[in-house]
Design a protein around this motif. Structure first.
Motif, PDB file in Angstrom:
ATOM      1  N   LYS A 299       9.544  13.307  -6.259  1.00 62.02           N
ATOM      2  CA  LYS A 299      10.403  13.110  -7.424  1.00 62.02           C
ATOM      3  C   LYS A 299      10.213  11.776  -8.128  1.00 62.02           C
ATOM      4  CE  LYS A 299      14.036  16.169  -5.881  1.00 62.02           C
ATOM      5  NZ  LYS A 299      15.410  16.280  -5.419  1.00 62.02           N
ATOM      6  N   GLY A 300       9.767  10.769  -7.436  1.00 62.25           N
ATOM      7  CA  GLY A 300       9.565   9.483  -8.093  1.00 62.25           C
ATOM      8  C   GLY A 300      10.498   8.423  -7.568  1.00 62.25           C
ATOM      9  N   ASN A 301      10.998   7.570  -8.445  1.00 59.62           N
ATOM     10  CA  ASN A 301      11.754   6.400  -8.033  1.00 59.62           C
ATOM     11  C   ASN A 301      12.927   6.709  -7.115  1.00 59.62           C
ATOM     12  OD1 ASN A 301      10.075   4.607  -9.319  1.00 59.62           O
ATOM     13  ND2 ASN A 301      11.250   4.639 -11.210  1.00 59.62           N
ATOM     14  N   VAL A 302      13.566   7.832  -7.278  1.00 57.39           N
ATOM     15  CA  VAL A 302      14.681   8.172  -6.402  1.00 57.39           C
ATOM     16  C   VAL A 302      14.191   8.259  -4.964  1.00 57.39           C
ATOM     17  CG1 VAL A 302      16.365   9.946  -5.836  1.00 57.39           C
ATOM     18  CG2 VAL A 302      15.931   9.363  -8.216  1.00 57.39           C
ATOM     19  N   GLU A 303      13.076   8.927  -4.741  1.00 57.56           N
ATOM     20  CA  GLU A 303      12.519   9.051  -3.400  1.00 57.56           C
ATOM     21  C   GLU A 303      11.773   7.789  -2.980  1.00 57.56           C
ATOM     22  OE1 GLU A 303      10.344  12.583  -2.493  1.00 57.56           O
ATOM     23  OE2 GLU A 303      11.599  13.780  -3.799  1.00 57.56           O
TER      24      GLU A 303
ATOM     25  N   PHE B 294       0.828  -1.205   0.000  1.00 58.11           N
ATOM     26  CA  PHE B 294       0.000   0.000   0.000  1.00 58.11           C
ATOM     27  C   PHE B 294       0.865   1.259   0.000  1.00 58.11           C
ATOM     28  CE2 PHE B 294      -2.626   3.295   1.995  1.00 58.11           C
ATOM     29  CZ  PHE B 294      -3.667   3.307   1.089  1.00 58.11           C
ATOM     30  N   ALA B 295       1.913   1.269   0.817  1.00 60.11           N
ATOM     31  CA  ALA B 295       2.818   2.430   0.860  1.00 60.11           C
ATOM     32  C   ALA B 295       3.441   2.675  -0.509  1.00 60.11           C
ATOM     33  CB  ALA B 295       3.899   2.226   1.912  1.00 60.11           C
ATOM     34  N   GLN B 296       3.832   1.611  -1.183  1.00 62.76           N
ATOM     35  CA  GLN B 296       4.409   1.757  -2.529  1.00 62.76           C
ATOM     36  C   GLN B 296       3.392   2.360  -3.490  1.00 62.76           C
ATOM     37  OE1 GLN B 296       5.652  -2.300  -3.114  1.00 62.76           O
ATOM     38  NE2 GLN B 296       7.800  -1.770  -2.733  1.00 62.76           N
ATOM     39  N   ARG B 297       2.134   1.905  -3.420  1.00 64.26           N
ATOM     40  CA  ARG B 297       1.090   2.437  -4.304  1.00 64.26           C
ATOM     41  C   ARG B 297       0.837   3.911  -4.025  1.00 64.26           C
ATOM     42  NH1 ARG B 297      -1.192  -2.696  -5.481  1.00 64.26           N
ATOM     43  NH2 ARG B 297       0.566  -3.675  -6.472  1.00 64.26           N
ATOM     44  N   VAL B 298       0.814   4.280  -2.743  1.00 64.90           N
ATOM     45  CA  VAL B 298       0.610   5.688  -2.374  1.00 64.90           C
ATOM     46  C   VAL B 298       1.738   6.538  -2.942  1.00 64.90           C
ATOM     47  CG1 VAL B 298       0.596   7.327  -0.454  1.00 64.90           C
ATOM     48  CG2 VAL B 298      -0.723   5.213  -0.295  1.00 64.90           C
ATOM     49  N   LEU B 299       2.961   6.092  -2.743  1.00 68.93           N
ATOM     50  CA  LEU B 299       4.111   6.869  -3.200  1.00 68.93           C
ATOM     51  C   LEU B 299       4.169   6.952  -4.724  1.00 68.93           C
ATOM     52  CD1 LEU B 299       6.691   5.619  -0.591  1.00 68.93           C
ATOM     53  CD2 LEU B 299       5.684   7.892  -0.731  1.00 68.93           C
TER      54      LEU B 299
ATOM     55  N   GLY C 179       1.560   6.883  -6.673  1.00 71.73           N
ATOM     56  CA  GLY C 179       0.489   7.815  -7.033  1.00 71.73           C
ATOM     57  C   GLY C 179       0.918   9.259  -6.848  1.00 71.73           C
ATOM     58  N   LEU C 180       1.607   9.535  -5.751  1.00 73.01           N
ATOM     59  CA  LEU C 180       2.107  10.898  -5.507  1.00 73.01           C
ATOM     60  C   LEU C 180       3.145  11.287  -6.554  1.00 73.01           C
ATOM     61  CD1 LEU C 180       2.427  10.818  -1.623  1.00 73.01           C
ATOM     62  CD2 LEU C 180       0.668  11.965  -2.988  1.00 73.01           C
ATOM     63  N   ALA C 181       3.999  10.330  -6.922  1.00 73.71           N
ATOM     64  CA  ALA C 181       4.999  10.606  -7.964  1.00 73.71           C
ATOM     65  C   ALA C 181       4.321  10.883  -9.297  1.00 73.71           C
ATOM     66  CB  ALA C 181       5.978   9.439  -8.078  1.00 73.71           C
TER      67      ALA C 181
ATOM     68  N   GLY D  68      12.337   4.596  -3.536  1.00 72.45           N
ATOM     69  CA  GLY D  68      13.152   3.493  -3.081  1.00 72.45           C
ATOM     70  C   GLY D  68      13.450   3.555  -1.601  1.00 72.45           C
ATOM     71  N   CYS D  69      13.627   4.724  -1.082  1.00 74.75           N
ATOM     72  CA  CYS D  69      13.965   4.896   0.317  1.00 74.75           C
ATOM     73  C   CYS D  69      12.787   4.626   1.231  1.00 74.75           C
ATOM     74  CB  CYS D  69      14.495   6.312   0.535  1.00 74.75           C
ATOM     75  SG  CYS D  69      14.877   6.683   2.255  1.00 74.75           S
ATOM     76  N   TRP D  70      11.607   5.066   0.872  1.00 68.93           N
ATOM     77  CA  TRP D  70      10.470   5.039   1.790  1.00 68.93           C
ATOM     78  C   TRP D  70       9.512   3.887   1.572  1.00 68.93           C
ATOM     79  CZ3 TRP D  70      11.199   7.980   5.769  1.00 68.93           C
ATOM     80  CH2 TRP D  70      11.995   9.104   5.635  1.00 68.93           C
ATOM     81  N   ALA D  71       9.637   3.144   0.494  1.00 72.92           N
ATOM     82  CA  ALA D  71       8.649   2.116   0.182  1.00 72.92           C
ATOM     83  C   ALA D  71       9.011   0.739   0.730  1.00 72.92           C
ATOM     84  CB  ALA D  71       8.441   2.040  -1.336  1.00 72.92           C
ATOM     85  N   ALA D  72      10.066   0.641   1.495  1.00 73.20           N
ATOM     86  CA  ALA D  72      10.472  -0.653   2.062  1.00 73.20           C
ATOM     87  C   ALA D  72      10.724  -0.492   3.556  1.00 73.20           C
ATOM     88  CB  ALA D  72      11.724  -1.146   1.347  1.00 73.20           C
ATOM     89  N   PRO D  73      10.602  -1.598   4.281  1.00 76.60           N
ATOM     90  CA  PRO D  73      10.882  -1.508   5.717  1.00 76.60           C
ATOM     91  C   PRO D  73      12.321  -1.061   5.970  1.00 76.60           C
ATOM     92  CG  PRO D  73       9.913  -3.619   5.159  1.00 76.60           C
ATOM     93  CD  PRO D  73      10.218  -2.921   3.862  1.00 76.60           C
ATOM     94  N   ARG D  74      12.496  -0.331   7.022  1.00 77.40           N
ATOM     95  CA  ARG D  74      13.843   0.109   7.381  1.00 77.40           C
ATOM     96  C   ARG D  74      14.625  -1.065   7.946  1.00 77.40           C
ATOM     97  NH1 ARG D  74      14.923   5.270   6.635  1.00 77.40           N
ATOM     98  NH2 ARG D  74      13.191   6.692   6.641  1.00 77.40           N
ATOM     99  N   PRO D  75      15.929  -1.134   7.622  1.00 77.75           N
ATOM    100  CA  PRO D  75      16.752  -2.201   8.199  1.00 77.75           C
ATOM    101  C   PRO D  75      16.880  -2.017   9.709  1.00 77.75           C
ATOM    102  CG  PRO D  75      18.106  -0.673   6.934  1.00 77.75           C
ATOM    103  CD  PRO D  75      16.673  -0.263   6.753  1.00 77.75           C
ATOM    104  N   GLY D  76      17.131  -3.103  10.412  1.00 80.40           N
ATOM    105  CA  GLY D  76      17.303  -3.030  11.851  1.00 80.40           C
ATOM    106  C   GLY D  76      18.476  -2.151  12.216  1.00 80.40           C
ATOM    107  N   GLY D  77      18.432  -1.583  13.409  1.00 81.14           N
ATOM    108  CA  GLY D  77      19.527  -0.741  13.863  1.00 81.14           C
ATOM    109  C   GLY D  77      19.347   0.729  13.584  1.00 81.14           C
TER     110      GLY D  77
END
Length: 64
Positions: free
Chosen positions: A48-52, A33-38, A40-42, A54-63
């Protein structure tokens, strides 16, 4: 109501994210869902699109 809102509501229903209890939602559904939202906004030129995306559409790594 705009087309993006209608589209996102349909996607939320399809992914089973209608409930107010998102803490029980499957992480893959939330990520999809987050990927679809992002995307749609792009598409609307609001981010900006794919550059932005990639960072926000996946879970953050541990740490972080």
């Amino acid at each position: 109501m705009n087309d993006l809102a209608v589209c996102l509501a349909a996607e939320a229903r399809r992914l089973g994210l209608e409930s107010g209890a998102l803490e029980h939602a499957h992480p893959d559904a939330v990520q999809t869902f987050a990927q679809r939202v992002l995307h749609g906004l792009a598409a609307l030129g609001l981010i900006k699109g794919n550059v932005e995306l990639g960072c926000w559409a996946a879970p953050r790594p541990g740490g972080h």
